[in-house]
Design a protein around this motif. Sequence first.
Motif, mmCIF file in Angstrom:
data_model
loop_
_atom_site.group_PDB
_atom_site.id
_atom_site.type_symbol
_atom_site.label_atom_id
_atom_site.label_comp_id
_atom_site.label_asym_id
_atom_site.label_seq_id
_atom_site.Cartn_x
_atom_site.Cartn_y
_atom_site.Cartn_z
ATOM 1 N N ALA A 105 -4.542 0.468 -1.688
ATOM 2 C CA ALA A 105 -3.214 1.086 -1.746
ATOM 3 C C ALA A 105 -2.979 1.717 -3.103
ATOM 4 O O ALA A 105 -2.356 2.789 -3.206
ATOM 5 N N VAL A 106 -3.440 1.094 -4.169
ATOM 6 C CA VAL A 106 -3.263 1.652 -5.497
ATOM 7 C C VAL A 106 -4.083 2.917 -5.659
ATOM 8 O O VAL A 106 -3.609 3.931 -6.217
ATOM 9 N N LEU A 107 -5.337 2.905 -5.194
ATOM 10 C CA LEU A 107 -6.188 4.095 -5.327
ATOM 11 C C LEU A 107 -5.636 5.264 -4.530
ATOM 12 O O LEU A 107 -5.757 6.429 -4.946
ATOM 13 N N SER A 108 -5.048 4.973 -3.371
ATOM 14 C CA SER A 108 -4.469 6.056 -2.558
ATOM 15 C C SER A 108 -3.049 6.416 -3.009
ATOM 16 O O SER A 108 -2.405 7.267 -2.381
ATOM 17 N N GLU A 109 -2.557 5.717 -4.086
ATOM 18 C CA GLU A 109 -1.251 5.975 -4.672
ATOM 19 C C GLU A 109 -0.119 5.715 -3.686
ATOM 20 O O GLU A 109 0.970 6.312 -3.760
ATOM 21 N N GLU A 110 -0.392 4.856 -2.716
ATOM 22 C CA GLU A 110 0.674 4.452 -1.807
ATOM 23 C C GLU A 110 1.621 3.463 -2.474
ATOM 24 O O GLU A 110 2.817 3.422 -2.181
ATOM 25 N N VAL A 111 1.075 2.625 -3.363
ATOM 26 C CA VAL A 111 1.848 1.595 -4.033
ATOM 27 C C VAL A 111 1.502 1.669 -5.509
ATOM 28 O O VAL A 111 0.318 1.779 -5.870
ATOM 29 N N PRO A 112 2.489 1.598 -6.387
ATOM 30 C CA PRO A 112 2.182 1.579 -7.815
ATOM 31 C C PRO A 112 1.429 0.305 -8.197
ATOM 32 O O PRO A 112 1.536 -0.730 -7.536
ATOM 33 N N LEU A 113 0.675 0.411 -9.256
ATOM 34 C CA LEU A 113 -0.121 -0.735 -9.701
ATOM 35 C C LEU A 113 0.766 -1.917 -10.036
ATOM 36 O O LEU A 113 0.422 -3.066 -9.731
ATOM 37 N N GLU A 114 1.925 -1.665 -10.643
ATOM 38 C CA GLU A 114 2.787 -2.754 -11.043
ATOM 39 C C GLU A 114 3.274 -3.563 -9.847
ATOM 40 O O GLU A 114 3.494 -4.779 -9.946
ATOM 41 N N GLN A 115 3.446 -2.910 -8.681
ATOM 42 C CA GLN A 115 3.888 -3.624 -7.490
ATOM 43 C C GLN A 115 2.728 -4.281 -6.747
ATOM 44 O O GLN A 115 2.924 -5.252 -6.017
ATOM 45 N N ALA A 116 1.532 -3.755 -6.937
ATOM 46 C CA ALA A 116 0.373 -4.290 -6.187
ATOM 47 C C ALA A 116 -0.219 -5.521 -6.836
ATOM 48 O O ALA A 116 -0.821 -6.370 -6.148
ATOM 49 N N VAL A 117 -0.120 -5.659 -8.158
ATOM 50 C CA VAL A 117 -0.772 -6.796 -8.822
ATOM 51 C C VAL A 117 -0.036 -8.084 -8.503
ATOM 52 O O VAL A 117 1.178 -8.083 -8.226
ATOM 53 N N LEU A 118 -0.819 -9.181 -8.583
ATOM 54 C CA LEU A 118 -0.288 -10.516 -8.329
ATOM 55 C C LEU A 118 -0.329 -11.274 -9.641
ATOM 56 O O LEU A 118 -1.359 -11.343 -10.306
ATOM 57 N N ARG A 119 0.833 -11.861 -10.030
ATOM 58 C CA ARG A 119 0.904 -12.567 -11.307
ATOM 59 C C ARG A 119 1.770 -13.809 -11.121
ATOM 60 O O ARG A 119 2.777 -13.794 -10.433
ATOM 61 N N SER A 120 1.335 -14.898 -11.759
ATOM 62 C CA SER A 120 2.080 -16.150 -11.667
ATOM 63 C C SER A 120 2.085 -16.823 -13.028
ATOM 64 O O SER A 120 1.318 -16.460 -13.919
ATOM 65 N N GLU A 121 2.955 -17.839 -13.171
ATOM 66 C CA GLU A 121 3.054 -18.541 -14.442
ATOM 67 C C GLU A 121 1.782 -19.339 -14.749
ATOM 68 O O GLU A 121 1.362 -19.458 -15.892
ATOM 69 N N GLU A 122 1.180 -19.909 -13.712
ATOM 70 C CA GLU A 122 -0.011 -20.726 -13.954
ATOM 71 C C GLU A 122 -1.260 -19.893 -14.204
ATOM 72 O O GLU A 122 -2.258 -20.402 -14.695
ATOM 73 N N PHE A 123 -1.198 -18.593 -13.845
ATOM 74 C CA PHE A 123 -2.351 -17.711 -14.097
ATOM 75 C C PHE A 123 -1.817 -16.415 -14.685
ATOM 76 O O PHE A 123 -1.474 -15.483 -13.958
ATOM 77 N N PRO A 124 -1.736 -16.340 -16.034
ATOM 78 C CA PRO A 124 -1.108 -15.191 -16.695
ATOM 79 C C PRO A 124 -1.998 -13.952 -16.732
ATOM 80 O O PRO A 124 -2.243 -13.370 -17.790
ATOM 81 N N VAL A 125 -2.472 -13.551 -15.599
ATOM 82 C CA VAL A 125 -3.363 -12.384 -15.491
ATOM 83 C C VAL A 125 -2.896 -11.572 -14.306
ATOM 84 O O VAL A 125 -2.571 -12.127 -13.238
ATOM 85 N N ASP A 126 -2.873 -10.251 -14.471
ATOM 86 C CA ASP A 126 -2.578 -9.387 -13.337
ATOM 87 C C ASP A 126 -3.808 -9.314 -12.438
ATOM 88 O O ASP A 126 -4.885 -8.871 -12.859
#
Length: 719
Positions: free
Chosen positions: A578-599
Amino acid sequence: MTGQARERERPRLAAVTAAPAQGSATADDEIDLLALLRTIWRGKWLILLCALLTLGAGIYYATQVATPRYTASTAVALQVKNPQVLDLESVMSGVSTDDTSMNTEVEVIRSRGLLEQLVSELDLLQDPEFNATLRPADEFSLRGLLAPVLGDTPEALAVVAEETVLNNTVDALRGALGASVQRDTFILNVRATTGDPRKSALIANTLAELYIEDQIAVKFRGTEEAVTWLSERVTALEDELREKEDQIATLRSESELVSPEALEGLNRQAKDVRDRLAALQGQVARDREEISALEAALETGDVAEAVRLAGDATLRQLAQRVTTGEGQAMELFERRAETVLARRAGEVDRSAAQAASLESSLTRLQAQAEAQAEELGQLQQLEREAQATRTLYETFLARLKEAAVQRGLQQADARILSEATPGEMVAPRKARIAALALILGLMIGTGLVLLREAMRSGFRSPEELESHTGRAVLGQIPRMPIRKRAQLVGYLNDKPTSAAAEAIRNLRTSVLLSNLDAAPKVILVSSSVPGEGKTTQAIGLAHNLAGLGKKVLLIEGDIRRRTFNEYFRGKSDAGLIAVLSEEVPLEQAVLRSEEFPVDVLMGQKSSVNAADLFSSDAFTTFMTRVRETYDYIVIDTPPVLVVPDARVMAAVADAIVYAVEWDATPRSQVTEGLKLFASVGTPVTGLSLSQIDPTKMRRYGYGGQYGAYARYGRKYYDA
């Protein structure tokens, strides 16, 4: 680092990393004795186990299975050329002193004839130790199990020929016997080894006695044969001598010959007659010539010549009267000449008759001499033959008498020096069996260790991996004590000082220092095949980079399997596609949580081939954009030997970490994976040993040498 800089740097890295690989190929041709000893030391427990097992088996065999064997020995002294009562070398003589004769006596002791006598003497056909047909069959032995196939059934053994049984018993007895010459002596040691000490002594003593008796028997047979042959020969010579003497007597009675002296006188008489005959014949010839000359002179009228030849005084007077011319003188002269001729002719005839008589006598004497000479030769030949026969007869007669006397004086060429006593146990030699079993166990254990090492295709130490690939090992990651993938993030958070966390931290440091000019931003993690800890390393490396206070993006490049959802609890409706096809911005596609501070950018299923997707301009543009947004980007790729995705994504990476599972990934796969990366101009930056088992590591002997799992680091790490 720009793409052009990376392209300039990669050939330099490839050249640097290729040189050790070439050197390692040369080193493979040499034997590293120190490494070999380390390998054996690492397998010391297996070697010790094998040694203990074989030692126990050897002791059990020596004490419980092996049948005790006892050896008894009898000493027999040989008589060397002992003097005999009579000098009859053809009948009796001592043993020669050369080695060949001594060794011959050894073989005589073990000859089949003596052993058959021994079997009969001791009734060994009834002894199961030597007669195998009397032994009970062991149903659990190999021969017992194969008895139906081999035909060794009781019914079949019962009909075995007696001769076969005897031969087998003799063969078994020969195997239990031994004989040898004691060094620098003329003493034979006769040994018998059986399962009974008294039986061994009995067999050894009996065999020595039979050997001595056999010597006497052989000599007695030789003497008997000599007496028989000499008797026949003496009888034949006696008959021949008698025949010769009869022929001499007959020849003497039929011959007129008195002696050789008489023959010599007869020869002298013949010579005298021959001489007289020759003189008389010469005289007759001369007289006849004179008569012929006289007749010729008378015919020619040569009165003077006729007077000279006639030698008659009356004729000489009448010749004088003829000369004087008397009238009747010529007539008287002629009548007287005729008278003289007649007288001279009569004398010649008498001489001729006498010569004929002498010639007849000479012929008779010569014939008589020749006949007597032939008879004398025959007589002398017969006498010589008779004398030779008489001498031979007397010699054989004397030998016959000697042999007849010798029959009662036979002695053996050996005597028993010391009889055997109950035998000493010689088998099983428990100490030797135990020592050999221990040595065998050590050899088997060492062989298993070396075989295991030779068959091992994985890597157990960074030195092995570096030597084989020619590339640096950036990290050594031990196996994490988690059962499920979802426990990984929690373990990294809860155990920040564990051995695994510190190992990943060391990997991070090595990766960041791999290029001192410009630290890599895009780090690609790959492996040869699935299941080698590649994803775990990528997640751990991203987590560790975030711990530096950096903004990190973790991309799931393995969109074919998509295993990130097993590691992270949260879910996202969008992903990489979805990010490569620009359907969804990268900021909305990444998964981030408090226990794993990585996008975390999850993978998505796509209808487009993954390799084509990562080769597209969209992916290249995306990577250029995220380089500006994030401090580090970690990409988890598919295995390089399975699909080409990793090689395609390597074009946008600054560093490539190649995960190799400890003691599992085959060397050929590692070599082939590195070749595939190098073939597209993106050589691997470094390798990492993953999923190291500390317990096995210590068992193999590496526990005190390498990395975060070393025993020296236990005080620094949380369990």
